[in-house]
Each structure stands twice: as structure tokens, then as C-alpha cells.
Enzyme design. Structure first.
Site, PDB file in Angstrom:
ATOM      1  N   LYS A  83      35.199  14.466 -15.493  1.00 28.61           N
ATOM      2  CA  LYS A  83      36.177  14.533 -14.253  1.00 28.61           C
ATOM      3  C   LYS A  83      37.190  15.708 -14.443  1.00 28.61           C
ATOM      4  O   LYS A  83      37.818  15.706 -15.300  1.00 28.61           O
ATOM      5  CB  LYS A  83      37.030  13.412 -14.096  1.00 28.61           C
ATOM      6  CG  LYS A  83      36.934  12.747 -12.689  1.00 28.61           C
ATOM      7  CD  LYS A  83      37.785  11.588 -12.640  1.00 28.61           C
ATOM      8  CE  LYS A  83      37.830  11.033 -11.317  1.00 28.61           C
ATOM      9  NZ  LYS A  83      38.735   9.621 -11.456  1.00 28.61           N
TER      10      LYS A  83
HETATM   11  C1  E4P Z   1      39.147   8.083  -8.321  1.00 28.78           C
HETATM   12  O1  E4P Z   1      38.333   8.484  -9.289  1.00 28.78           O
HETATM   13  C2  E4P Z   1      40.453   7.919  -8.774  1.00 28.78           C
HETATM   14  O2  E4P Z   1      40.435   7.195 -10.254  1.00 28.78           O
HETATM   15  C3  E4P Z   1      41.165   6.925  -7.968  1.00 28.78           C
HETATM   16  O3  E4P Z   1      40.367   6.509  -6.909  1.00 28.78           O
HETATM   17  C4  E4P Z   1      42.532   6.926  -7.570  1.00 28.78           C
HETATM   18  O4  E4P Z   1      43.130   6.071  -6.876  1.00 28.78           O
HETATM   19  P1  E4P Z   1      44.358   5.778  -6.432  1.00 28.78           P
HETATM   20  O5  E4P Z   1      45.206   6.669  -5.358  1.00 28.78           O
HETATM   21  O6  E4P Z   1      44.697   4.130  -6.192  1.00 28.78           O
HETATM   22  O7  E4P Z   1      45.390   6.046  -7.921  1.00 28.78           O
END
Ligand code: E4P
Length: 218
Positions: A83
Site C-alpha cells: 500500500k
Molecule cells: C483502507 O484501505 C483504509 O485502511 C481504511 O478504509 C481507512 O478507513 P478509515 O477512514 O475508517 O480510517
């Protein structure tokens, strides 16, 4: 639409995997920090359970640092997806990693041009953050729908992950706008099985069966 679980909690991952609904996992530095395990140890544990893509995020912000971390993280298991955040250095790294055959999930996507740049860089996955966009008074679902149309229109191979999902309405809208994947927290995924009329229906079927003294099936 595939379901990814947005967590680094191994118990939650095992439970959803046992239900046959787990197509992959996304983690991020916050989710990893919440667990009391080392990064590598936890990613390896998750990859031992989950067959599908498991996203593990780099924390370096410069190109060289991202490349080093990405190659390291990608070596931990075959299904690791690296990522990488949407920055110029991140997209340069994404392009280089894609050329090396390392899959990237472009994260922290908040606009359609950012999604296009990620697709052009060769990101295998692109993650628009719905909830965080809604939080600032804009329409997160509209961005997901636009991203899906964009990859279709220009015939990119990238898959759109509806991310930062806050509940059932986001999942329903993700299905409607043909998102390839929704990455959902554990509580939201479990809530997808439920409907009050399902519970009511089971209850009345059981009552009718029992009052007719039909006994056990076997
Ligand atoms: C996506 O890959 C992220 O880990 C995640 O969806 C972030 O979500 P949040 O805004 O609830 O932290």
C-alpha cells in the site's frame, strides 16, 4: 463485488474467513498500531489465513525509502500487496514496483485526478476513502462511482476498492455503483448478514414447526 476486511485483527479475520466471505484484507499503519504484534509477524499471520490480496502499507515518504520497504514487505508472502500513499514519490514508486511485478494498492485517494494518476502508474488497486470525504461535507460515493467509470472507460486493469466505509449504506451504494471491492470493518461486515425480517421469519417458522409437533428432521 469482493469483500475485503479492513482490519489487522487476526481473530476477526479468521472468523470472517470461516464464513467463506473473505476475499482479501487491507491494513494501514493505524490498524497495525492498534494490535500488539509486530508488523511483519502480523502480516505473515494474516497471509497464512487469507488466500486473497493482503495490503501492507509502507511508512517511508521518500521514493528510495518506499522502494526498499515495498520490496521487503512484498517478500513476506506471495499475496502481499504494497500500500502506497498518493504522493508524487508514491506514484513514482508505484510505477517502478508495477514494472518489477509487485502489486500496489494506491491509498488515500480523494479525487478523480488522483485516481487517474494511480491507474496510469499501474496500481493494481485504487482506494478512494468514502467516509473521510463524507466527513468534509462532500460525496464519497460519487468519487467511487467516478473511479469505476474511469477505469472502465480507459480500460485500465486497476480495481477500485471502496474504502473508509462507515456502514451498511456505503456497502449498498458500492454494490450499486459496481465497485470491484469494498473493504469493510468487521462490525459492518457482520451487519450485512442481518435483517430484522430475517430474524422475525426464522422465529415464526420455528414457532409454527414446534406447535405442529413435527419433531426433529433427523
Ligand atoms: C483502507 O484501505 C483504509 O485502511 C481504511 O478504509 C481507512 O478507513 P478509515 O477512514 O475508517 O480510517
Amino acid at each position: 463485488m469482493k469483500f475485503f476486511l479492513d482490519t489487522a485483527n487476526i481473530e476477526q479475520i479468521k472468523e470472517i474467513n470461516d464464513l467463506g466471505q473473505l476475499d482479501g484484507v487491507t491494513t494501514n499503519p493505524t490498524l497495525i498500531a492498534r494490535e500488539k504484534a509486530g508488523f511483519r509477524q502480523r502480516i505473515e499471520e494474516i497471509c497464512a489465513v487469507v488466500k486473497g490480496p493482503v495490503s501492507a502499507e509502507v511508512v517511508a515518504l521518500d521514493y528510495e525509502g518506499m522502494m526498499k520497504e515495498a520490496r521487503e514487505v512484498a517478500s513476506w508472502a506471495e499475496n502481499v500487496v504494497v500500500k502506497i500513499p498518493m504522493t508524487p514519490a508514491g506514484m513514482k514508486a508505484t510505477k517502478a514496483l508495477a514494472q518489477e511485478g509487485i502489486s500496489v494498492n494506491a491509498t488515500l485517494i480523494f479525487s478523480l485526478p488522483q485516481a487517474l494518476i494511480a491507474a496510469k502508474a499501474g496500481a493494481a488497486f485504487i482506494s478512494p476513502f468514502i467516509g473521510r470525504i463524507d466527513d468534509i461535507g462532500q460525496d464519497g460515493m460519487e468519487l467511487v462511482a467516478d473511479c469505476v467509470s474511469m477505469v472502465d472507460n480507459f480500460m485500465f486493469d486497476s480495481e477500485i476498492i471502496a474504502a473508509s466505509i462507515r456502514g451498511l449504506p456505503h456497502v449498498i451504494e458500492s454494490i450499486r455503483c459496481r465497485a470491484h471491492i469494498a473493504t469493510v470493518p468487521y462490525s459492518t461486515l457482520m451487519s450485512l448478514f442481518k435483517h430484522p425480517l430475517t430474524d422475525k421469519g426464522i422465529d415464526s417458522f420455528m414457532k409454527d414447526w414446534n406447535s405442529a409437533n413435527l419433531g426433529k428432521i433427523i
